[in-house]
Design a protein around this motif. Sequence first.
Motif, PDB file in Angstrom:
ATOM      1  N   ASP A  71     -24.887 -49.099 -17.975  1.00 49.41           N
ATOM      2  CA  ASP A  71     -25.435 -47.752 -17.818  1.00 49.41           C
ATOM      3  C   ASP A  71     -24.800 -46.826 -18.854  1.00 49.41           C
ATOM      4  O   ASP A  71     -24.003 -45.921 -18.527  1.00 49.41           O
ATOM      5  N   ASP A  72     -25.158 -47.055 -20.100  1.00 43.27           N
ATOM      6  CA  ASP A  72     -24.642 -46.287 -21.218  1.00 43.27           C
ATOM      7  C   ASP A  72     -25.824 -45.717 -22.000  1.00 43.27           C
ATOM      8  O   ASP A  72     -26.653 -46.470 -22.526  1.00 43.27           O
ATOM      9  N   SER A  73     -25.909 -44.383 -22.062  1.00 43.32           N
ATOM     10  CA  SER A  73     -27.086 -43.733 -22.650  1.00 43.32           C
ATOM     11  C   SER A  73     -27.330 -44.158 -24.087  1.00 43.32           C
ATOM     12  O   SER A  73     -28.467 -44.467 -24.474  1.00 43.32           O
ATOM     13  N   ALA A  74     -26.272 -44.169 -24.900  1.00 42.76           N
ATOM     14  CA  ALA A  74     -26.428 -44.498 -26.314  1.00 42.76           C
ATOM     15  C   ALA A  74     -26.873 -45.949 -26.494  1.00 42.76           C
ATOM     16  O   ALA A  74     -27.760 -46.243 -27.311  1.00 42.76           O
ATOM     17  N   GLU A  75     -26.279 -46.863 -25.737  1.00 42.72           N
ATOM     18  CA  GLU A  75     -26.648 -48.277 -25.832  1.00 42.72           C
ATOM     19  C   GLU A  75     -28.096 -48.491 -25.386  1.00 42.72           C
ATOM     20  O   GLU A  75     -28.862 -49.224 -26.019  1.00 42.72           O
ATOM     21  N   LEU A  76     -28.472 -47.836 -24.286  1.00 38.46           N
ATOM     22  CA  LEU A  76     -29.830 -47.985 -23.784  1.00 38.46           C
ATOM     23  C   LEU A  76     -30.859 -47.444 -24.770  1.00 38.46           C
ATOM     24  O   LEU A  76     -31.892 -48.076 -25.015  1.00 38.46           O
ATOM     25  N   LEU A  77     -30.572 -46.286 -25.342  1.00 40.84           N
ATOM     26  CA  LEU A  77     -31.507 -45.694 -26.294  1.00 40.84           C
ATOM     27  C   LEU A  77     -31.657 -46.576 -27.531  1.00 40.84           C
ATOM     28  O   LEU A  77     -32.780 -46.804 -28.010  1.00 40.84           O
ATOM     29  N   ALA A  78     -30.532 -47.094 -28.041  1.00 36.52           N
ATOM     30  CA  ALA A  78     -30.583 -47.946 -29.232  1.00 36.52           C
ATOM     31  C   ALA A  78     -31.370 -49.218 -28.963  1.00 36.52           C
ATOM     32  O   ALA A  78     -32.197 -49.640 -29.785  1.00 36.52           O
ATOM     33  N   GLU A  79     -31.140 -49.848 -27.810  1.00 36.47           N
ATOM     34  CA  GLU A  79     -31.849 -51.076 -27.480  1.00 36.47           C
ATOM     35  C   GLU A  79     -33.337 -50.817 -27.245  1.00 36.47           C
ATOM     36  O   GLU A  79     -34.193 -51.583 -27.691  1.00 36.47           O
ATOM     37  N   MET A  80     -33.644 -49.743 -26.532  1.00 42.19           N
ATOM     38  CA  MET A  80     -35.041 -49.441 -26.251  1.00 42.19           C
ATOM     39  C   MET A  80     -35.799 -49.146 -27.546  1.00 42.19           C
ATOM     40  O   MET A  80     -36.945 -49.575 -27.719  1.00 42.19           O
ATOM     41  N   LYS A  81     -35.144 -48.459 -28.459  1.00 49.82           N
ATOM     42  CA  LYS A  81     -35.770 -48.157 -29.747  1.00 49.82           C
ATOM     43  C   LYS A  81     -36.001 -49.427 -30.551  1.00 49.82           C
ATOM     44  O   LYS A  81     -37.102 -49.673 -31.076  1.00 49.82           O
ATOM     45  N   GLN A  82     -34.964 -50.276 -30.638  1.00 46.94           N
ATOM     46  CA  GLN A  82     -35.070 -51.500 -31.431  1.00 46.94           C
ATOM     47  C   GLN A  82     -36.101 -52.450 -30.850  1.00 46.94           C
ATOM     48  O   GLN A  82     -36.932 -53.009 -31.560  1.00 46.94           O
ATOM     49  N   GLN A  83     -36.075 -52.624 -29.511  1.00 48.72           N
ATOM     50  CA  GLN A  83     -36.988 -53.584 -28.890  1.00 48.72           C
ATOM     51  C   GLN A  83     -38.437 -53.099 -28.919  1.00 48.72           C
ATOM     52  O   GLN A  83     -39.362 -53.898 -29.049  1.00 48.72           O
ATOM     53  N   SER A  84     -38.650 -51.794 -28.796  1.00 47.26           N
ATOM     54  CA  SER A  84     -40.018 -51.287 -28.845  1.00 47.26           C
ATOM     55  C   SER A  84     -40.614 -51.429 -30.240  1.00 47.26           C
ATOM     56  O   SER A  84     -41.839 -51.560 -30.389  1.00 47.26           O
ATOM     57  N   GLN A  85     -39.770 -51.429 -31.267  1.00 45.24           N
ATOM     58  CA  GLN A  85     -40.252 -51.619 -32.635  1.00 45.24           C
ATOM     59  C   GLN A  85     -40.542 -53.086 -32.939  1.00 45.24           C
ATOM     60  O   GLN A  85     -41.326 -53.394 -33.833  1.00 45.24           O
TER      61      GLN A  85
ATOM     62  N   ILE B  61     -45.794 -46.518 -20.714  1.00 43.64           N
ATOM     63  CA  ILE B  61     -46.235 -45.638 -21.784  1.00 43.64           C
ATOM     64  C   ILE B  61     -46.336 -46.450 -23.065  1.00 43.64           C
ATOM     65  O   ILE B  61     -45.632 -47.465 -23.226  1.00 43.64           O
ATOM     66  N   ASN B  62     -47.203 -46.043 -23.959  1.00 45.16           N
ATOM     67  CA  ASN B  62     -47.317 -46.688 -25.261  1.00 45.16           C
ATOM     68  C   ASN B  62     -46.467 -45.935 -26.275  1.00 45.16           C
ATOM     69  O   ASN B  62     -46.540 -44.705 -26.375  1.00 45.16           O
ATOM     70  N   HIS B  63     -45.661 -46.681 -27.029  1.00 46.27           N
ATOM     71  CA  HIS B  63     -44.800 -46.078 -28.041  1.00 46.27           C
ATOM     72  C   HIS B  63     -44.512 -47.128 -29.112  1.00 46.27           C
ATOM     73  O   HIS B  63     -44.221 -48.286 -28.792  1.00 46.27           O
ATOM     74  N   ASN B  64     -44.595 -46.745 -30.363  1.00 51.54           N
ATOM     75  CA  ASN B  64     -44.377 -47.681 -31.475  1.00 51.54           C
ATOM     76  C   ASN B  64     -45.325 -48.879 -31.400  1.00 51.54           C
ATOM     77  O   ASN B  64     -44.945 -50.006 -31.733  1.00 51.54           O
ATOM     78  N   ASP B  65     -46.564 -48.638 -30.946  1.00 50.60           N
ATOM     79  CA  ASP B  65     -47.532 -49.724 -30.739  1.00 50.60           C
ATOM     80  C   ASP B  65     -47.003 -50.773 -29.760  1.00 50.60           C
ATOM     81  O   ASP B  65     -47.341 -51.951 -29.843  1.00 50.60           O
ATOM     82  N   CYS B  66     -46.172 -50.315 -28.852  1.00 54.41           N
ATOM     83  CA  CYS B  66     -45.581 -51.203 -27.834  1.00 54.41           C
ATOM     84  C   CYS B  66     -45.872 -50.634 -26.453  1.00 54.41           C
ATOM     85  O   CYS B  66     -45.733 -49.419 -26.223  1.00 54.41           O
ATOM     86  N   LEU B  67     -46.256 -51.498 -25.533  1.00 53.10           N
ATOM     87  CA  LEU B  67     -46.431 -51.105 -24.141  1.00 53.10           C
ATOM     88  C   LEU B  67     -45.077 -51.225 -23.447  1.00 53.10           C
ATOM     89  O   LEU B  67     -44.563 -52.326 -23.251  1.00 53.10           O
ATOM     90  N   ILE B  68     -44.485 -50.082 -23.112  1.00 44.39           N
ATOM     91  CA  ILE B  68     -43.185 -50.063 -22.435  1.00 44.39           C
ATOM     92  C   ILE B  68     -43.428 -49.919 -20.937  1.00 44.39           C
ATOM     93  O   ILE B  68     -44.075 -48.965 -20.494  1.00 44.39           O
ATOM     94  N   ILE B  69     -42.938 -50.869 -20.175  1.00 41.32           N
ATOM     95  CA  ILE B  69     -43.132 -50.895 -18.727  1.00 41.32           C
ATOM     96  C   ILE B  69     -41.771 -50.787 -18.058  1.00 41.32           C
ATOM     97  O   ILE B  69     -40.897 -51.645 -18.260  1.00 41.32           O
ATOM     98  N   CYS B  70     -41.557 -49.743 -17.261  1.00 40.50           N
ATOM     99  CA  CYS B  70     -40.276 -49.520 -16.596  1.00 40.50           C
ATOM    100  C   CYS B  70     -40.393 -49.897 -15.126  1.00 40.50           C
ATOM    101  O   CYS B  70     -41.308 -49.439 -14.425  1.00 40.50           O
ATOM    102  N   THR B  71     -39.480 -50.739 -14.669  1.00 41.10           N
ATOM    103  CA  THR B  71     -39.585 -51.334 -13.335  1.00 41.10           C
ATOM    104  C   THR B  71     -38.276 -51.171 -12.569  1.00 41.10           C
ATOM    105  O   THR B  71     -37.200 -51.095 -13.168  1.00 41.10           O
TER     106      THR B  71
END
Length: 423
Positions: free
Chosen positions: A44-58, A139-149
């Motif tokens: 539960d680290d904001s910076a780590e989560l944001l970096a991973e979510m950005k990289q994986q969505s790309q 939501i769609n972002h970076n031509d990626c379907l992001i699904i939060c569960t």
Amino acid sequence: MKIQLLLTGNELMSGHTVDSNSAMIAQQLAAKGYGIARKVTVGDDSAELLAEMKQQSQASDVLIVNGGLGPTIDDLTAQILSELTGQVIEENIIAKEHLINWCQRHRLALNDANLKQALLPAGVEVIPNPVGSAVGFSINHNDCLIICTPGVPNELKPMMEQTIVDMICQRFPNNKEPSTIRFQTFGLGESTLQQLVNNQLSDWPEEVELGFRSGMPLLEIKLTIHDANHSQLQQQCYLRLSALIGDYIIGPQSTTLAEAVILLLKEKNAQITTAESCTGGLIAASITEIAGASSVFEAGFVTYSNSMKAVMVGVDNAVLLEQGAVSEPVVVAMANGAMVNSGADYAIAVSGIAGPDGGSEEKPVGTVWIAWGNRYKLNTRRLRFNASRQWFQKMVMATTLDLIRRDLLGIEEEPHYLRHYSR
């Protein structure tokens, strides 16, 4: 099409919670012909989560984010998704209505902590949660379907089954949905079975994938094809394999040993009883956990002490003193006494030394005497399972159920595992 999985939570990183969600997600997607290319777990680290979510969505077409949707301060998924997409956090009307209804059903007051679960990034599509308080969203972002569960397994599973898998299928149609014949076996290991196939079925076609999933106590065999035109070939392979190992096949799909025994007893309009010492009622429990077991099982006896063996199932005290509790005469008396007292037609009786203490040179830890059969013919065997107490108990349970299954089927040839464990 590439699917990636991002698991979140300090409890996963610390080992306090064991990840079962990724396996379930993978299994649900695999049934439709999709695979997970990569999965990452972060705390539960904001910076780590944001970096991973950005990289994986790309780098993916679908990103499934699991966890972090709850009401507490360390549930960060909605906020991180807002930062990633540039969508402001706002109160979602659908999510709030869900929360109100959920609280009413559970007779709880709707508080500010719960309302946090209704604060979602603008523009998301809500995914219903039929069990828990937190809805999912996409939501769609970076031509990626992001699904939060949600991270709670019993909430995630119905959401996958009812909504999420269909969502992915509609977005990325797949004409390679596999077809699998699954069945359960007992008494054969993976290497033994593979060697049998190598020796006896060496012309196995590459169009039919042969797979194994080892469990305790069963081994699941899977025959998978990825083209419906190969269904006849798949069926031929199943018939050839069944002819090779038929006696070891318990049943289709997820059939358990207890289910197979119950079905056979129903066909014979017969009942079974158990007399257990070292397994402490585990055999009876495996039978009674199956719906409808009452039609074939009315009573079992847990006779852990010598005195209870005498009182409950009529074992002669003189036999107990002369032979010891772990002996052939005792399990025979236990089985017969259980059948007399219950009126059952068939019986399983076990007495052994589960350990880790209590063994001797003559009867080492892991030794068990078993009796199985009917009021006219009882079979007996001394076996030894040299393993932990829990594994010993499970193996005794499984072995006895398989032996009574074979008896009900009229199979006279002994399974090879009896020779292996007869020591």
